[in-house]
Every structure is written in C-alpha cells, then in structure tokens.
Design a protein around this motif. Structure first.
Motif, PDB file in Angstrom:
ATOM      1  N   LYS A   1       0.838  -1.213   0.000  1.00  0.00           N
ATOM      2  CA  LYS A   1       0.000   0.000   0.000  1.00  0.00           C
ATOM      3  C   LYS A   1       0.865   1.252   0.000  1.00  0.00           C
ATOM      4  O   LYS A   1       0.572   2.219  -0.705  1.00  0.00           O
ATOM      5  CB  LYS A   1      -0.934   0.003   1.213  1.00  0.00           C
ATOM      6  CG  LYS A   1      -2.060  -0.980   1.120  1.00  0.00           C
ATOM      7  CD  LYS A   1      -2.901  -1.003   2.384  1.00  0.00           C
ATOM      8  CE  LYS A   1      -3.975  -2.081   2.294  1.00  0.00           C
ATOM      9  NZ  LYS A   1      -4.768  -2.195   3.523  1.00  0.00           N
ATOM     10  N   SER A   2       1.936   1.231   0.772  1.00  0.00           N
ATOM     11  CA  SER A   2       2.822   2.394   0.849  1.00  0.00           C
ATOM     12  C   SER A   2       3.533   2.636  -0.476  1.00  0.00           C
ATOM     13  O   SER A   2       3.645   3.773  -0.940  1.00  0.00           O
ATOM     14  CB  SER A   2       3.843   2.208   1.971  1.00  0.00           C
ATOM     15  OG  SER A   2       3.200   2.100   3.219  1.00  0.00           O
ATOM     16  N   ILE A   3       4.010   1.576  -1.101  1.00  0.00           N
ATOM     17  CA  ILE A   3       4.701   1.705  -2.385  1.00  0.00           C
ATOM     18  C   ILE A   3       3.742   2.225  -3.449  1.00  0.00           C
ATOM     19  O   ILE A   3       4.101   3.092  -4.252  1.00  0.00           O
ATOM     20  CB  ILE A   3       5.339   0.363  -2.807  1.00  0.00           C
ATOM     21  CG1 ILE A   3       6.539   0.056  -1.909  1.00  0.00           C
ATOM     22  CG2 ILE A   3       5.735   0.372  -4.281  1.00  0.00           C
ATOM     23  CD1 ILE A   3       7.117  -1.331  -2.098  1.00  0.00           C
ATOM     24  N   ILE A   4       2.526   1.703  -3.462  1.00  0.00           N
ATOM     25  CA  ILE A   4       1.539   2.117  -4.463  1.00  0.00           C
ATOM     26  C   ILE A   4       1.109   3.565  -4.257  1.00  0.00           C
ATOM     27  O   ILE A   4       0.974   4.326  -5.209  1.00  0.00           O
ATOM     28  CB  ILE A   4       0.334   1.154  -4.463  1.00  0.00           C
ATOM     29  CG1 ILE A   4       0.783  -0.207  -5.021  1.00  0.00           C
ATOM     30  CG2 ILE A   4      -0.831   1.711  -5.264  1.00  0.00           C
ATOM     31  CD1 ILE A   4      -0.211  -1.326  -4.812  1.00  0.00           C
ATOM     32  N   SER A   5       0.943   3.980  -3.007  1.00  0.00           N
ATOM     33  CA  SER A   5       0.471   5.349  -2.751  1.00  0.00           C
ATOM     34  C   SER A   5       1.579   6.393  -2.857  1.00  0.00           C
ATOM     35  O   SER A   5       1.329   7.538  -3.202  1.00  0.00           O
ATOM     36  CB  SER A   5      -0.207   5.444  -1.381  1.00  0.00           C
ATOM     37  OG  SER A   5       0.731   5.273  -0.345  1.00  0.00           O
ATOM     38  N   GLU A   6       2.803   6.002  -2.549  1.00  0.00           N
ATOM     39  CA  GLU A   6       3.936   6.930  -2.634  1.00  0.00           C
ATOM     40  C   GLU A   6       4.715   6.602  -3.898  1.00  0.00           C
ATOM     41  O   GLU A   6       5.067   5.453  -4.105  1.00  0.00           O
ATOM     42  CB  GLU A   6       4.871   6.763  -1.427  1.00  0.00           C
ATOM     43  CG  GLU A   6       4.230   7.029  -0.104  1.00  0.00           C
ATOM     44  CD  GLU A   6       4.059   8.497   0.172  1.00  0.00           C
ATOM     45  OE1 GLU A   6       4.791   9.315  -0.409  1.00  0.00           O
ATOM     46  OE2 GLU A   6       3.183   8.819   0.983  1.00  0.00           O
ATOM     47  N   ASN A   7       5.009   7.567  -4.686  1.00  0.00           N
ATOM     48  CA  ASN A   7       5.772   7.299  -5.901  1.00  0.00           C
ATOM     49  C   ASN A   7       7.229   7.705  -5.702  1.00  0.00           C
ATOM     50  O   ASN A   7       7.796   8.430  -6.503  1.00  0.00           O
ATOM     51  CB  ASN A   7       5.158   8.019  -7.098  1.00  0.00           C
ATOM     52  CG  ASN A   7       5.623   7.423  -8.402  1.00  0.00           C
ATOM     53  OD1 ASN A   7       6.165   6.328  -8.442  1.00  0.00           O
ATOM     54  ND2 ASN A   7       5.434   8.151  -9.484  1.00  0.00           N
ATOM     55  N   SER A   8       7.802   7.229  -4.587  1.00  0.00           N
ATOM     56  CA  SER A   8       9.204   7.520  -4.306  1.00  0.00           C
ATOM     57  C   SER A   8       9.783   6.366  -3.491  1.00  0.00           C
ATOM     58  O   SER A   8       9.055   5.503  -3.004  1.00  0.00           O
ATOM     59  CB  SER A   8       9.336   8.836  -3.546  1.00  0.00           C
ATOM     60  OG  SER A   8       8.680   8.763  -2.307  1.00  0.00           O
ATOM     61  N   PHE A   9      11.088   6.361  -3.348  1.00  0.00           N
ATOM     62  CA  PHE A   9      11.798   5.320  -2.620  1.00  0.00           C
ATOM     63  C   PHE A   9      11.497   5.430  -1.121  1.00  0.00           C
ATOM     64  O   PHE A   9      11.552   6.517  -0.544  1.00  0.00           O
ATOM     65  CB  PHE A   9      13.297   5.456  -2.892  1.00  0.00           C
ATOM     66  CG  PHE A   9      14.140   4.491  -2.134  1.00  0.00           C
ATOM     67  CD1 PHE A   9      14.069   3.139  -2.394  1.00  0.00           C
ATOM     68  CD2 PHE A   9      15.007   4.937  -1.157  1.00  0.00           C
ATOM     69  CE1 PHE A   9      14.849   2.231  -1.690  1.00  0.00           C
ATOM     70  CE2 PHE A   9      15.801   4.056  -0.455  1.00  0.00           C
ATOM     71  CZ  PHE A   9      15.721   2.698  -0.717  1.00  0.00           C
ATOM     72  N   LEU A  10      11.184   4.293  -0.479  1.00  0.00           N
ATOM     73  CA  LEU A  10      10.822   4.264   0.931  1.00  0.00           C
ATOM     74  C   LEU A  10      11.796   3.412   1.736  1.00  0.00           C
ATOM     75  O   LEU A  10      12.345   2.437   1.213  1.00  0.00           O
ATOM     76  CB  LEU A  10       9.415   3.678   1.102  1.00  0.00           C
ATOM     77  CG  LEU A  10       8.285   4.348   0.331  1.00  0.00           C
ATOM     78  CD1 LEU A  10       7.016   3.529   0.448  1.00  0.00           C
ATOM     79  CD2 LEU A  10       8.075   5.759   0.830  1.00  0.00           C
ATOM     80  N   THR A  11      11.992   3.779   3.004  1.00  0.00           N
ATOM     81  CA  THR A  11      12.763   2.950   3.925  1.00  0.00           C
ATOM     82  C   THR A  11      11.999   2.844   5.235  1.00  0.00           C
ATOM     83  O   THR A  11      11.166   3.694   5.563  1.00  0.00           O
ATOM     84  CB  THR A  11      14.161   3.542   4.216  1.00  0.00           C
ATOM     85  OG1 THR A  11      14.013   4.828   4.810  1.00  0.00           O
ATOM     86  CG2 THR A  11      14.995   3.633   2.963  1.00  0.00           C
ATOM     87  N   GLY A  12      12.299   1.798   5.987  1.00  0.00           N
ATOM     88  CA  GLY A  12      11.665   1.604   7.284  1.00  0.00           C
ATOM     89  C   GLY A  12      12.179   0.332   7.930  1.00  0.00           C
ATOM     90  O   GLY A  12      13.036  -0.366   7.378  1.00  0.00           O
ATOM     91  N   ALA A  13      11.642   0.014   9.109  1.00  0.00           N
ATOM     92  CA  ALA A  13      12.049  -1.196   9.832  1.00  0.00           C
ATOM     93  C   ALA A  13      10.879  -1.723  10.650  1.00  0.00           C
ATOM     94  O   ALA A  13      10.117  -0.941  11.235  1.00  0.00           O
ATOM     95  CB  ALA A  13      13.236  -0.897  10.745  1.00  0.00           C
TER      96      ALA A  13
END
Length: 178
Positions: free
Chosen positions: A141-153
């Motif tokens: 969901k995060s990848i689809i809604s955000e059109n930029s590179f994401l990081t997290g843990a």
C-alpha cells in the motif's frame, strides 16, 4: 613492536569466523503490475504473496531481478527499487534486508516455478485480501500510494509456542520517503 603486530593478527584472525552473519540476509520481492494494474502473486507454502527470492547469486542485481521474473514465465520492464525495509524477526539473531522492486509486465505467459503451487494476476484490492502477512500489505500500500523510494524497519512477530509467523508486525521505523 613486531611481536605486538603478530599478536594483534592472531587475536583478530577468528573475528571474521565468529562475527559474520551465517546465511544470506538479503531478500528481494518483485511487485509486477500488468496493463490492467493487476499485481502478480505466487502461492508459496499455501499462502499468496509477492514473488521473492533470497539474493544468493553472483550476478548483478538487474540480472537477478530479471531472472526472478523469468522464473514466473514473464519478462518485465522499468524495474526500480521501491523500498528497503529491515525485518527484525523475533526468532532470528540477525535482521533481513528486504528489497522491494516495482516493475511493469512486458510479455510472456505465467508459469509456476517448482517451489510454488500457483501464480496469478490479482486486482490490488483482492491481493490485500489473500496475502496473510500484514507487513507485506502495508509495504505494498505504501509503495503504491507513494511514488518515491521508501525505507523503514519492522519487527516480524512469531507464535512463542510454535515458532510460526503470526502474520503480524510492529513498526520500529515508519516507512518514509528518502
């Protein structure tokens, strides 16, 4: 001085043997979308999920990503790293780095690799319903809604009695743009 140097070398010699991470801790997931904006899923061990593989190859990452798609009978285009997420499994000593790639279907007919039970295109909404892993749905969901590179843990939770994944997770570092 020479004796100190030799002693230092002897003391540090076992360091790489005892301090290395046993096994490969890099895992790749490949989110492939077709022209109908459906996503490719594989049924692995009775659960639907995004196709993935442990990076234990000597090839380049682009070649590895392409080989993942070919394992499912397809060719892809426009593959890009969409998220890098650290998974801290409750039952493991070392974290796993999860590399989520996004790509577009180019051609080919779906085929099930030997380690899977089935592969299929799913509407995004239906994919969320059949994937039992909350963190995978959250990342998708995060990848689809955000059109930029994401990081997290995240912490991946396990049943204390059976050592089986519960499908739940806790956020350590929220997914965010970088």
């Amino acid at each position: 001085m020479k004796i100190k140097f030799i002693l230092l070398i002897l003391l540090m010699l076992p360091f790489p043997l005892f301090c290395q991470n046993k096994g490969n801790s890099h895992f790749f997931k490949l989110m492939v979308f077709n022209e109908n904006q459906e996503i490719l899923l594989i049924n692995f061990d009775g659960s639907w999920e995004i196709p993935g593989a442990r990076y234990s190859d000597n090839s380049t990452i682009p070649n590895f990503i392409n080989s993942m798609s070919k394992d499912h009978g397809i060719e892809i285009k426009n593959s890009e790293l969409a998220a890098l997420v650290t998974f801290h499994h409750e039952i493991r000593d070392f974290p796993t780095m999860m590399f989520y790639y996004r790509a577009q279907y180019l051609s080919g007919n779906l085929s099930t690799p030997p380690w899977g039970q089935d592969v299929k295109w799913f509407l995004i909404e239906d994919a969320y319903k059949v994937i039992p892993y909350q963190e995978m749905n959250y990342i998708m969901k995060s990848i689809i809604s955000e059109n930029s590179f994401l990081t997290g843990a995240f912490i991946i939770e396990y049943d204390k009695n059976t050592s089986q994944r519960t499908g739940t997770f806790k956020v350590i570092d929220e997914l965010r743009r970088n």
